[in-house]
Design a protein around this motif. Structure first.
Motif, PDB file in Angstrom:
ATOM      1  N   ALA A  51      -0.832  -0.669  11.497  1.00 46.60           N
ATOM      2  CA  ALA A  51      -1.725  -0.657  10.336  1.00 46.60           C
ATOM      3  C   ALA A  51      -1.118   0.265   9.292  1.00 46.60           C
ATOM      4  N   VAL A  52      -1.193  -0.126   8.028  1.00 43.39           N
ATOM      5  CA  VAL A  52      -0.591   0.662   6.957  1.00 43.39           C
ATOM      6  C   VAL A  52      -1.528   1.805   6.592  1.00 43.39           C
ATOM      7  N   GLY A  53      -1.745   2.693   7.589  1.00 40.27           N
ATOM      8  CA  GLY A  53      -2.574   3.865   7.386  1.00 40.27           C
ATOM      9  C   GLY A  53      -1.729   5.054   6.981  1.00 40.27           C
ATOM     10  N   VAL A 421      -3.713   6.439  -8.635  1.00 35.84           N
ATOM     11  CA  VAL A 421      -3.654   5.797  -7.324  1.00 35.84           C
ATOM     12  C   VAL A 421      -4.205   4.371  -7.348  1.00 35.84           C
ATOM     13  N   GLY A 422      -3.392   3.421  -6.868  1.00 33.46           N
ATOM     14  CA  GLY A 422      -3.838   2.050  -6.645  1.00 33.46           C
ATOM     15  C   GLY A 422      -4.295   1.871  -5.205  1.00 33.46           C
ATOM     16  N   ALA A 423      -4.866   0.705  -4.894  1.00 34.44           N
ATOM     17  CA  ALA A 423      -5.449   0.480  -3.573  1.00 34.44           C
ATOM     18  C   ALA A 423      -4.640  -0.525  -2.761  1.00 34.44           C
ATOM     19  N   SER A 424      -4.399  -0.178  -1.496  1.00 33.68           N
ATOM     20  CA  SER A 424      -3.675  -1.056  -0.574  1.00 33.68           C
ATOM     21  C   SER A 424      -4.577  -1.462   0.582  1.00 33.68           C
ATOM     22  N   ALA A 425      -4.151  -2.500   1.308  1.00 31.86           N
ATOM     23  CA  ALA A 425      -4.911  -3.029   2.433  1.00 31.86           C
ATOM     24  C   ALA A 425      -4.254  -2.652   3.755  1.00 31.86           C
ATOM     25  N   ARG A 426      -4.836  -3.128   4.840  1.00 30.85           N
ATOM     26  CA  ARG A 426      -4.437  -2.689   6.182  1.00 30.85           C
ATOM     27  C   ARG A 426      -3.111  -3.275   6.658  1.00 30.85           C
ATOM     28  N   GLN A 427      -2.866  -4.538   6.342  1.00 34.70           N
ATOM     29  CA  GLN A 427      -1.702  -5.226   6.900  1.00 34.70           C
ATOM     30  C   GLN A 427      -0.528  -5.258   5.928  1.00 34.70           C
ATOM     31  N   GLU A 430       1.257 -10.377   2.578  1.00 36.95           N
ATOM     32  CA  GLU A 430       1.147 -10.759   1.171  1.00 36.95           C
ATOM     33  C   GLU A 430      -0.090 -10.172   0.485  1.00 36.95           C
ATOM     34  N   LYS A 431      -1.033  -9.638   1.269  1.00 37.90           N
ATOM     35  CA  LYS A 431      -2.242  -9.048   0.705  1.00 37.90           C
ATOM     36  C   LYS A 431      -2.226  -7.523   0.777  1.00 37.90           C
ATOM     37  N   LEU A 432      -1.035  -6.938   0.943  1.00 39.17           N
ATOM     38  CA  LEU A 432      -0.939  -5.482   1.038  1.00 39.17           C
ATOM     39  C   LEU A 432      -1.498  -4.792  -0.196  1.00 39.17           C
ATOM     40  N   ALA A 433      -1.216  -5.344  -1.377  1.00 38.49           N
ATOM     41  CA  ALA A 433      -1.821  -4.812  -2.608  1.00 38.49           C
ATOM     42  C   ALA A 433      -3.216  -5.403  -2.739  1.00 38.49           C
ATOM     43  N   ALA A 434      -4.240  -4.568  -2.773  1.00 36.64           N
ATOM     44  CA  ALA A 434      -5.613  -5.065  -2.887  1.00 36.64           C
ATOM     45  C   ALA A 434      -5.740  -5.965  -4.111  1.00 36.64           C
ATOM     46  N   GLU A 435      -6.394  -7.104  -3.930  1.00 37.57           N
ATOM     47  CA  GLU A 435      -6.406  -8.099  -5.009  1.00 37.57           C
ATOM     48  C   GLU A 435      -7.121  -7.607  -6.261  1.00 37.57           C
ATOM     49  N   PHE A 436      -7.949  -6.577  -6.125  1.00 34.90           N
ATOM     50  CA  PHE A 436      -8.691  -6.053  -7.266  1.00 34.90           C
ATOM     51  C   PHE A 436      -7.960  -4.911  -7.971  1.00 34.90           C
ATOM     52  N   SER A 437      -6.953  -4.330  -7.337  1.00 32.24           N
ATOM     53  CA  SER A 437      -6.388  -3.067  -7.815  1.00 32.24           C
ATOM     54  C   SER A 437      -5.613  -3.213  -9.118  1.00 32.24           C
ATOM     55  N   ALA A 448      -2.704   3.699  -1.962  1.00 32.78           N
ATOM     56  CA  ALA A 448      -3.307   4.324  -0.786  1.00 32.78           C
ATOM     57  C   ALA A 448      -4.366   3.375  -0.239  1.00 32.78           C
ATOM     58  N   PRO A 449      -4.715   3.493   1.037  1.00 32.26           N
ATOM     59  CA  PRO A 449      -5.723   2.603   1.620  1.00 32.26           C
ATOM     60  C   PRO A 449      -7.017   2.586   0.813  1.00 32.26           C
ATOM     61  N   GLY A 450      -7.470   1.368   0.458  1.00 35.47           N
ATOM     62  CA  GLY A 450      -8.677   1.254  -0.347  1.00 35.47           C
ATOM     63  C   GLY A 450      -9.502   0.012  -0.062  1.00 35.47           C
ATOM     64  N   VAL A 451      -9.191  -0.683   1.038  1.00 36.64           N
ATOM     65  CA  VAL A 451      -9.926  -1.895   1.410  1.00 36.64           C
ATOM     66  C   VAL A 451     -10.664  -1.659   2.722  1.00 36.64           C
ATOM     67  N   ASN A 452     -11.964  -1.907   2.717  1.00 40.39           N
ATOM     68  CA  ASN A 452     -12.792  -1.714   3.919  1.00 40.39           C
ATOM     69  C   ASN A 452     -12.623  -0.309   4.497  1.00 40.39           C
ATOM     70  N   ILE A 453     -12.909   0.666   3.679  1.00 36.88           N
ATOM     71  CA  ILE A 453     -12.799   2.065   4.106  1.00 36.88           C
ATOM     72  C   ILE A 453     -14.177   2.524   4.593  1.00 36.88           C
TER      73      ILE A 453
END
Length: 543
Positions: A51-53, A421-427, A430-437, A448-453
């Protein structure tokens, strides 16, 4: 504006999750507390957990176990913090020179009974501003009477810059009006339908929570249940959620956000500032507000505070990134757009009362009193304070469109004590960059982690939130750990170490808001996701 509500995202979720069901409803057992530790994926380590923690637990176990920390004060400038939360009350900053409830300014700092911090959105009689207008609305109300129906050539030369601003504001105001109308009508209806579906499926399966594991292998042989469970599973996993409940909560917020916008934030005649009784144009005025740092809606700020510093030693709920930390609550961000005056004063209050790091999970696209905010930021720099700012959730390129507070001063120079800081996802996919960021090769420093925190919510509750609002406090937590164990580090040192230790990813990802793929390392100036373990390793090498 708070950054955790993402209306377009919720609308897409709603579209993905619509299904018709007709199951017999059976009572579900009373819910039990969620296993919070397993849900805090942002603490995980990529090598050990895939996990990209940020490798929080590994850092404490391997690098910090024999080091002694020093206390660090982190100010959370936000919409309010639940100071009584079981996972926050021990880590809240308390003004050592102030006697609670005596109605006096014991420490002579200009603020009466500021035990936990200060509320710049309150009146002396105890009332508070909850919902405020957008900056677009305030500018429209001010400029429309002056320029509506006029052409640029008919306006005096000295006023043409202001006329151009009005033209721009009129466009963005109308865009928000259209968006909020769509949200209130369409997402509101979809939210009600989806909530009904989720409730019916939970009752039919006799489960407390529709997480991805349950939906992937539902405890039923009913063909209709299997089909709708699969549909829900595909929709949830496609958007990176852990459970259907989080989807419903996201949609509810988006629907409410749309209605609130129409009724209040976009209402040209609405002026909640009358509650406070100040002149919002007077940025020199600092003698206003009250002691109520919780306010009427502390959800956003409570979640942010928990990410930074939820009690790591009480064996309850969740754990924050940083341990030896005290959270100073400064309420200055309403549901709507923050006033520049309040942000400038909030920064100064935090600095003057000992904060070493300031988390700023808010932002907007107009800043009529920008010089006052920049003056406060410069002041923070002279006092050795690092500012951590969330990039925003509009999937915009901040190299093209300025978002405030900007990481650059008016003269174009980079702010040395501020990190964006932008938001990244767990995996790592192709969705590592949060689609909203929001993103920007020059303007955004790190992701930095920002999806489902998963973090603290008011009333001793916990839940998932997504947004750059969550990514920012992850970085604030890292900065607090570094400052705590390596107290000689300056804001410039902290920023440099966080940037240099970010793990670079070259993965082809969807550029936020599009289906176009770009290398992840093109979305920020470091091309990386922050990592506490690597940051501490780098700090250990400092002279």
């Amino acid at each position: 504006m708070h950054f955790s509500v993402r209306p377009g995202f919720a609308f897409l979720l709603a579209s993905l999750l619509q299904s018709a069901t007709g199951f017999a409803q059976t009572p579900a057992p009373a819910p039990t507390p969620a296993d919070a530790q397993s849900q805090q994926w942002f603490h995980l380590d990529f090598q050990k957990d895939a996990a990209v923690g940020i490798s929080t637990q590994r850092t404490y176990q391997e690098l910090l176990k024999n080091r002694k920390p020093t206390p660090v004060i982190v100010a959370v400038i936000d919409g309010g913090v639940d100071t009584a939360h079981q996972d926050l009350r021990r880590v809240m900053w308390k003004n050592p020179k102030e006697i609670a409830g005596n109605g006096q300014d014991d420490d002579h700092n200009g603020f009466v009974d500021d035990v936990y911090g200060w509320n710049f959105l309150g009146a002396k009689d105890g009332r508070n501003v909850d919902i405020d207008t957008y900056e677009d609305t305030r500018l429209m109300a001010k400029l429309q009477p002056l320029y509506e129906g006029k052409t640029r050539t008919s306006v005096p030369t000295a006023k043409r810059e202001e006329f151009d601003l009005y033209t721009q504001v009129k466009k963005t105001y109308q865009e928000k009006l259209d968006e909020n109308t769509k949200q209130a009508q369409q997402i509101g209806q979809l939210y009600e339908q989806t909530e009904q579906v989720v409730t019916q499926v939970k009752q039919a399966l006799n489960v407390q929570r529709l997480d991805t594991a349950t939906l992937h292998h539902p405890p039923t042989s009913n063909p209709a249940l299997l089909e709708v469970s699969q549909q829900l599973y595909q929709g949830i996993t496609t958007m990176g959620f852990a459970d259907a409940e989080s989807v419903v909560a996201e949609m509810k917020k988006a629907a409410e956000h749309g209605k609130t916008g129409l009724d209040y934030s976009l209402n040209l005649k609405y002026n909640p500032r009358e509650i406070i009784g100040d002149n919002p144009e007077n940025t020199k005025d600092r003698a206003y507000g009250n002691k109520d740092v919780t306010g009427p809606d502390p959800e956003h700020g409570t979640h942010v505070a928990g990410i930074i510093a939820a009690d790591r030693d009480n064996n309850l709920g969740v754990q924050g990134v940083a341990g030896s930390v005290r959270i100073m609550a400064v309420r200055a961000v309403p549901n709507g757009d923050e006033h520049d005056k309040d942000i400038a004063n909030a920064i100064r209050y935090a600095v003057d009362n000992g904060a070493q790091i300031i988390n700023m999970s808010f932002g907007k696209y107009y800043s009529p009193q920008r010089p006052a905010v920049e003056e406060a930021i410069r002041y923070a720099g002279t006092k050795g304070v690092l500012l951590v700012h969330s990039a925003g959730n509009e999937n915009k390129d901040l190299d093209v469109e300025t978002q405030y507070p900007s990481p650059r001063f008016l003269d174009g120079k980079t702010i040395p004590n501020m990190i964006t800081v932008g938001a990244s996802a767990r995996q790592d996919d192709e969705k590592l960059a949060a689609e909203f960021s929001n993103y920007g090769k020059r303007t955004v420093d790190v992701f930095a982690p920002g999806v489902n925190i998963y973090s603290t919510l008011p009333g001793n509750k916990y839940g998932n939130e997504s947004g750059t609002s969550m990514a920012g406090p992850v970085v604030s937590g890292i900065a607090a750990v570094l400052k705590s164990y390596f107290p000689k580090l300056t804001p410039v040192d902290l920023k440099r170490i966080i940037q240099q230790s970010a793990v670079p990813y070259h993965t082809q990802v969807f550029k936020p808001g599009t289906q176009t793929k770009v290398p992840f390392d093109q979305l920020s100036n470091t091309g990386g996701v922050v990592n506490l373990y690597r940051a501490v390793q780098l700090a250990q090498q400092q002279p």
